[in-house]
Design a protein around this motif. Sequence first.
Motif, mmCIF file in Angstrom:
data_model
loop_
_atom_site.group_PDB
_atom_site.id
_atom_site.type_symbol
_atom_site.label_atom_id
_atom_site.label_comp_id
_atom_site.label_asym_id
_atom_site.label_seq_id
_atom_site.Cartn_x
_atom_site.Cartn_y
_atom_site.Cartn_z
ATOM 1 N N UNK A 1 0.799 -1.229 0.000
ATOM 2 C CA UNK A 1 0.000 0.000 0.000
ATOM 3 C C UNK A 1 0.830 1.275 0.000
ATOM 4 N N UNK A 2 2.123 1.174 0.314
ATOM 5 C CA UNK A 2 2.924 2.390 0.452
ATOM 6 C C UNK A 2 3.363 2.892 -0.916
ATOM 7 N N UNK A 3 2.956 4.127 -1.244
ATOM 8 C CA UNK A 3 3.393 4.639 -2.540
ATOM 9 C C UNK A 3 4.897 4.923 -2.518
ATOM 10 N N UNK A 4 5.490 4.829 -3.662
ATOM 11 C CA UNK A 4 6.904 5.183 -3.796
ATOM 12 C C UNK A 4 7.076 5.872 -5.124
ATOM 13 N N UNK A 5 8.292 6.215 -5.433
ATOM 14 C CA UNK A 5 8.564 6.805 -6.736
ATOM 15 C C UNK A 5 8.703 5.669 -7.738
ATOM 16 N N UNK A 6 7.763 5.541 -8.672
ATOM 17 C CA UNK A 6 7.846 4.427 -9.618
ATOM 18 C C UNK A 6 9.111 4.455 -10.467
ATOM 19 N N UNK A 7 9.758 5.626 -10.509
ATOM 20 C CA UNK A 7 10.996 5.748 -11.290
ATOM 21 C C UNK A 7 12.230 5.366 -10.472
ATOM 22 N N UNK A 8 12.046 5.104 -9.183
ATOM 23 C CA UNK A 8 13.209 4.781 -8.346
ATOM 24 C C UNK A 8 13.861 3.494 -8.843
ATOM 25 N N UNK A 9 15.139 3.376 -8.524
ATOM 26 C CA UNK A 9 15.898 2.237 -9.028
ATOM 27 C C UNK A 9 16.835 1.760 -7.930
ATOM 28 N N UNK A 10 16.868 0.451 -7.721
ATOM 29 C CA UNK A 10 17.823 -0.144 -6.790
ATOM 30 C C UNK A 10 18.713 -1.078 -7.602
ATOM 31 N N UNK A 11 19.990 -1.088 -7.265
ATOM 32 C CA UNK A 11 20.941 -1.823 -8.102
ATOM 33 C C UNK A 11 22.182 -2.184 -7.290
ATOM 34 N N UNK A 12 22.957 -3.098 -7.831
ATOM 35 C CA UNK A 12 24.234 -3.464 -7.214
ATOM 36 C C UNK A 12 25.291 -2.479 -7.697
ATOM 37 N N UNK A 13 25.893 -1.774 -6.731
ATOM 38 C CA UNK A 13 26.837 -0.725 -7.109
ATOM 39 C C UNK A 13 28.215 -1.277 -7.453
ATOM 40 N N UNK A 14 28.534 -2.464 -6.922
ATOM 41 C CA UNK A 14 29.910 -2.946 -7.112
ATOM 42 C C UNK A 14 29.987 -4.355 -7.679
ATOM 43 N N UNK A 15 28.866 -4.926 -8.060
ATOM 44 C CA UNK A 15 28.856 -6.282 -8.616
ATOM 45 C C UNK A 15 28.012 -6.286 -9.876
ATOM 46 N N UNK A 16 28.390 -7.146 -10.792
ATOM 47 C CA UNK A 16 27.605 -7.298 -12.023
ATOM 48 C C UNK A 16 27.330 -8.775 -12.250
ATOM 49 N N UNK A 17 26.280 -9.041 -12.985
ATOM 50 C CA UNK A 17 25.933 -10.413 -13.326
ATOM 51 C C UNK A 17 27.150 -11.087 -13.965
ATOM 52 N N UNK A 18 27.468 -12.290 -13.463
ATOM 53 C CA UNK A 18 28.579 -13.039 -14.044
ATOM 54 C C UNK A 18 29.926 -12.800 -13.389
ATOM 55 N N UNK A 19 29.990 -11.909 -12.417
ATOM 56 C CA UNK A 19 31.266 -11.646 -11.746
ATOM 57 C C UNK A 19 31.745 -12.886 -10.982
ATOM 58 N N UNK B 1 8.411 -3.450 6.004
ATOM 59 C CA UNK B 1 9.087 -4.502 5.231
ATOM 60 C C UNK B 1 8.274 -4.994 4.035
ATOM 61 N N UNK B 2 7.272 -4.228 3.635
ATOM 62 C CA UNK B 2 6.441 -4.604 2.488
ATOM 63 C C UNK B 2 6.939 -3.831 1.268
ATOM 64 N N UNK B 3 7.036 -4.478 0.111
ATOM 65 C CA UNK B 3 7.417 -3.730 -1.099
ATOM 66 C C UNK B 3 6.446 -2.577 -1.377
ATOM 67 N N UNK B 4 6.948 -1.548 -2.019
ATOM 68 C CA UNK B 4 6.129 -0.378 -2.339
ATOM 69 C C UNK B 4 5.074 -0.732 -3.391
ATOM 70 N N UNK B 5 4.113 0.177 -3.567
ATOM 71 C CA UNK B 5 2.990 -0.132 -4.472
ATOM 72 C C UNK B 5 3.490 -0.407 -5.883
ATOM 73 N N UNK B 6 4.503 0.317 -6.322
ATOM 74 C CA UNK B 6 5.271 -0.112 -7.494
ATOM 75 C C UNK B 6 6.557 -0.699 -6.945
ATOM 76 N N UNK B 7 6.684 -2.013 -6.930
ATOM 77 C CA UNK B 7 7.841 -2.612 -6.265
ATOM 78 C C UNK B 7 9.162 -2.136 -6.879
#
Length: 129
Positions: free
Chosen positions: A5-23, A112-118
């Motif tokens: 139910x908690x609104x968030x910024x749908x444009x927000x982005x979470x990412x790995x800052x120091x690791x990439x797929x396949x490292x 601890x619930x994901x935002x309305x746009x996870x």
Amino acid sequence: MAGGDTPGNPEARVYFANLADGDTVASPVTVIFGLSGMGVAPAGTEAENTGHHHLLVDRAPMGQGEDGAEELTFALPADEHHRHFGKGQTEVTLDLEPGKHTLQLVMGDYTHVPHSTPIVSEVITIAVK
Ligand SMILES: [Cu+2]
């Protein structure tokens, strides 16, 4: 995907800052969480457009677990596969067994619930030497 139910910024982005797929990395592995478009607040603190990080380790992508997309609407469990950073931490150092591991970041609201746009990262697979 729809979250809680908690609104968030749908444009927000979470990412790995120091690791990439396949490292390939050595254990212990430091994982640094990147976040843009929203702020970090500790669990229990309700503030607009904030959340805290969760790290999923060696489980299905968020929304594809045992409960399917419904898991995006309730609080993330807390166990070895779901680590909470409820103090607002933005990195962790993990002891991981040699072999391949999957990692994914998920933002959660003050309960601890994901935002309305996870806000979820891509799933990355790393190889630990
Ligand atoms: Cu949490």
